[in-house]
Design a protein around this motif. Structure first.
Motif, PDB file in Angstrom:
ATOM      1  N   ASP A  12       0.825  -1.215   0.000  1.00  0.00           N
ATOM      2  CA  ASP A  12       0.000   0.000   0.000  1.00  0.00           C
ATOM      3  C   ASP A  12       0.855   1.259   0.000  1.00  0.00           C
ATOM      4  O   ASP A  12       0.499   2.267  -0.627  1.00  0.00           O
ATOM      5  CB  ASP A  12      -0.936   0.006   1.213  1.00  0.00           C
ATOM      6  CG  ASP A  12      -2.214  -0.798   0.962  1.00  0.00           C
ATOM      7  OD1 ASP A  12      -2.432  -1.209  -0.195  1.00  0.00           O
ATOM      8  OD2 ASP A  12      -2.978  -1.008   1.925  1.00  0.00           O
TER       9      ASP A  12
ATOM     10  N   ARG B  92       2.332   2.109  -3.595  1.00  0.00           N
ATOM     11  CA  ARG B  92       1.372   2.686  -4.557  1.00  0.00           C
ATOM     12  C   ARG B  92       1.782   2.378  -6.002  1.00  0.00           C
ATOM     13  O   ARG B  92       1.784   3.246  -6.869  1.00  0.00           O
ATOM     14  CB  ARG B  92       1.254   4.199  -4.353  1.00  0.00           C
ATOM     15  CG  ARG B  92       0.691   4.580  -2.984  1.00  0.00           C
ATOM     16  CD  ARG B  92       0.743   6.072  -2.692  1.00  0.00           C
ATOM     17  NE  ARG B  92       0.148   6.837  -3.787  1.00  0.00           N
ATOM     18  CZ  ARG B  92       0.845   7.674  -4.563  1.00  0.00           C
ATOM     19  NH1 ARG B  92       2.157   7.840  -4.376  1.00  0.00           N
ATOM     20  NH2 ARG B  92       0.245   8.352  -5.523  1.00  0.00           N
TER      21      ARG B  92
ATOM     22  N   ASP C 246      -0.907   3.146  -8.626  1.00  0.00           N
ATOM     23  CA  ASP C 246      -1.081   4.567  -8.955  1.00  0.00           C
ATOM     24  C   ASP C 246       0.096   5.100  -9.776  1.00  0.00           C
ATOM     25  O   ASP C 246      -0.085   5.879 -10.714  1.00  0.00           O
ATOM     26  CB  ASP C 246      -1.225   5.386  -7.668  1.00  0.00           C
ATOM     27  CG  ASP C 246      -2.505   5.046  -6.920  1.00  0.00           C
ATOM     28  OD1 ASP C 246      -3.467   4.613  -7.569  1.00  0.00           O
ATOM     29  OD2 ASP C 246      -2.527   5.219  -5.686  1.00  0.00           O
TER      30      ASP C 246
ATOM     31  N   ARG D 111     -11.019   0.359  -6.265  1.00  0.00           N
ATOM     32  CA  ARG D 111     -10.207   1.263  -5.455  1.00  0.00           C
ATOM     33  C   ARG D 111     -11.042   1.885  -4.341  1.00  0.00           C
ATOM     34  O   ARG D 111     -10.629   1.944  -3.193  1.00  0.00           O
ATOM     35  CB  ARG D 111      -9.602   2.353  -6.338  1.00  0.00           C
ATOM     36  CG  ARG D 111      -8.569   3.221  -5.616  1.00  0.00           C
ATOM     37  CD  ARG D 111      -8.263   4.474  -6.406  1.00  0.00           C
ATOM     38  NE  ARG D 111      -7.818   4.198  -7.754  1.00  0.00           N
ATOM     39  CZ  ARG D 111      -6.548   3.928  -8.084  1.00  0.00           C
ATOM     40  NH1 ARG D 111      -5.626   3.893  -7.145  1.00  0.00           N
ATOM     41  NH2 ARG D 111      -6.220   3.717  -9.347  1.00  0.00           N
TER      42      ARG D 111
END
Length: 610
Positions: A247, A250, A253, A343
């Protein structure tokens, strides 16, 4: 009609409206009811919150835990496998065995949990028999509803009705008090479904049969177009990913890279571990990454993060089947995931598994799935630890696991504690039958022993309890007291007496059944029982007859939620896999409800004389 009664009835109508529209969660509505009663002065704080100390609420919670113990020890799944072996290729034998088995399991487990377990069984058997799943799904849901008539602890309405009898100052029902009626209704239901199945699911196509069959990893990879999407990348010494949580990195992303699995050295061999949001990467880990939505060149990504590409053969997933699993998951109509992206839902962090594919209208979707808004009817392909995937089968609030691939047979199930679970269950039933030990205590003893024998751990026990159902019961209980205090129960009883009282006790039973079934069309059967139980007992007292047949008719009517797909969660669960429309339940369910009503009105007074 006084002002207080008008206020209580208005609040009841508001609650029913909110239950019907489903725009506010049922448990939230129940809590708002408690608040409204206390702030308005209709009930005192102890009166409004008395449900939290009700022994039957404790009993219901304990039964959720015991049911989970049967799932975790593999007993429920072994029953499903036994069913497929015994039924063979006979649809008639399968239907009979299915309904009897589900009704028996539902007597000691949550009916919703039983249906969630047996949906994959029915899908597999239907494919093997080359018949439509629709011919078995409705019998499955009807049997689960009938299971509520098989024992006192089979369904919350039974315990609510029993509690009302005790509150009225008479002895409650025995453990198998409702069973004779349930056995008759089950036999009638089997016969009815042997005929009604010919009106169910007759138009299934070859494509639909292929969709529901039990497939292999290879089939799933092909159907969801996963070939060529994955990369197998090893962490080189000094990689900036080492020591970082997924996490925190990322990667989705920054690069559009989704880590779906991790190979890690354990005991001189590599094993696959789940890639959760809190998973910390280690040196020598090998990442399995979906690069479909990658926003950078894979070579650039490997260079920046110091990753070394490794060979990924077509048989890779099958070879890893003991450590990593796949499953297809279907969203249910009232799922809170509908309208959200993966998400937004925090799917990986919440369930510990990764979504690697989405099928919509029979077609596999491509692109950046994590930001795709989920819609009703979507089927998700998830990958992760087998243990976590099996847990998805009981997370019935948002979805159900439709089918586990054939490779699950190669994974040794955790059944070593199964004999202990059966012992705990038998001990609980024995204690309840003696009537020397209160039912909630007997259930708690079984729960503690299941924990002692490692059939279930504390985390799983708390997760198994369906808290919204408990809060719903607790929140609806004040309505019964408020209606009694404000004269609402007396008003309904007088109306029933004016309509049916002069025609005799059987006609009153008929009126109570009709009223209970009608209310059950709009609110849950548990809430219906909470409202109707005091009315039934008061009607019996007004007529000067035994309250037992009146209480029993409410218990049976509350379980007779056959008429619409929204009358009960078990109906909703089979709606999609069975390919049903709303009218199918009306067409099949209404006649059967009428049959149950006639049989109950005739049989109950014989078992429990007026």
């Amino acid at each position: 009609m006084n002002n207080e009664l008008i206020w209580v009835l208005a609040l009841l109508l508001i609650a029913i409206f909110l239950f019907t529209t489903n725009k506010v969660r049922m448990d939230v509505v129940a809590l708002l009811v408690i608040i409204a009663f206390v702030l308005s002065g209709t009930l005192s704080l102890p009166e409004a919150t008395a449900g939290f100390s009700d022994p039957n609420v404790l009993l219901i919670a304990a039964m959720f835990v015991i049911g989970e113990g049967l799932v975790r020890t593999g007993i429920a799944y072994q029953v499903g496998e036994w069913l497929m072996r015994v039924a063979g290729k006979s649809e008639t034998r399968m239907l009979i065995l299915l309904m009897v088995t589900v009704a028996a399991l539902g007597a000691i487990m949550s009916s919703t949990g039983v249906v969630a377990i047996f949906i994959p069984v029915v899908l597999s058997v239907s494919q093997r028999m080359k018949t439509s799943p629709g011919r078995m799904m409705m019998p499955l849901s009807f049997a689960a509803l009938i299971s509520g008539m098989m024992s006192l602890v089979a369904t919350p309405p039974n315990m609510v009705v029993n509690s009302e009898l005790v509150r009225d100052g008479v002895e409650g029902f025995g453990f198998f008090a409702v069973t004779p009626v349930g056995v008759v209704v089950l036999a009638m239901g089997v016969g009815y479904m042997l005929i009604a199945r010919y009106w169910l699911g007759g138009g299934e196509t070859h494509h639909e049969r292929e969709q529901w069959k039990r497939r292999t990893f290879r089939d799933l990879i092909r159907d969801y177009r996963l070939t060529g999407r994955a990369r197998r990348l090893a962490l080189r010494p000094g990689s900036p990913l080492i020591g970082q949580r997924l996490d925190d990195l990322r990667l989705r992303d920054r690069y559009g890279a989704n880590v779906v699995g991790i190979e890690r050295w354990r005991k001189f061999r590599r094993v696959m571990v789940s890639a959760g949001g809190n998973t910390e990467l280690r040196e020598r880990d090998v990442l399995l990454i979906d690069m479909t939505a990658a926003e950078v060149d894979p070579r650039q990504f490997c260079s920046e993060q110091q990753l070394e590409p490794m060979v990924l053969r077509g048989e890779y997933f099958s070879e890893q089947a003991r450590d990593v699993g796949m499953a297809e998951v279907s969203l249910i109509p009232d799922s809170e995931l509908v309208g959200k992206s993966l998400r937004q839902a925090g799917f990986r962090s919440r369930y510990g598994v990764n979504v690697v594919g989405i099928r919509r209208n029979g077609e596999a979707m491509q692109g950046k799935l994590i930001d795709e808004e989920l819609k009703l009817g979507d089927i998700l392909l998830v990958i992760g630890d087998w243990k976590l995937i099996r847990q998805l089968q009981i997370k019935k609030n948002n979805f159900i696991a439709l089918n586990l691939p054939a490779e699950v047979d190669d994974v040794a199930p955790a059944v070593s504690q199964a004999p202990h679970a059966l012992f705990c269950l038998a001990l609980m039933v024995a204690m309840m039958l003696t009537e020397e030990i209160p039912n909630p205590i007997a259930a708690l003893v079984a729960c503690v022993l299941m924990g002692k024998f490692r059939c279930i751990d504390m985390e799983s026990a708390y997760r198994a309890i369906h808290w919204p159902s408990l809060i719903l019961i607790v929140g609806m209980m004040p309505f019964a007291l408020a209606l009694q205090k404000t004269g609402g129960v007396d008003l309904v009883v007088r109306l029933l007496m004016d309509i049916s009282g002069g025609a005799g006790a059987r006609v009153m039973l008929l009126s109570l059944f009709i009223l209970c079934a009608a209310i059950g069309l709009f609110i849950s059967n548990t809430a219906t029982a909470v409202l109707m139980a005091p009315i039934a007992v008061a009607a019996a007292n007004e007529m000067g007859v035994s309250p037992y047949p009146f209480a029993m008719i409410i218990a049976i009517a509350a379980s007779s939620a056959f008429m619409t797909p929204v009358s009960s969660p078990v109906n909703t669960l089979v709606l999609g896999p069975g390919g049903y429309k709303f009218g199918d339940f009306v067409r099949i369910g209404v006649p059967f409800t009428l049959l149950v009503m006639v049989v109950s009105v005739l049989l109950v007074p014989v078992l429990y004389p007026f």
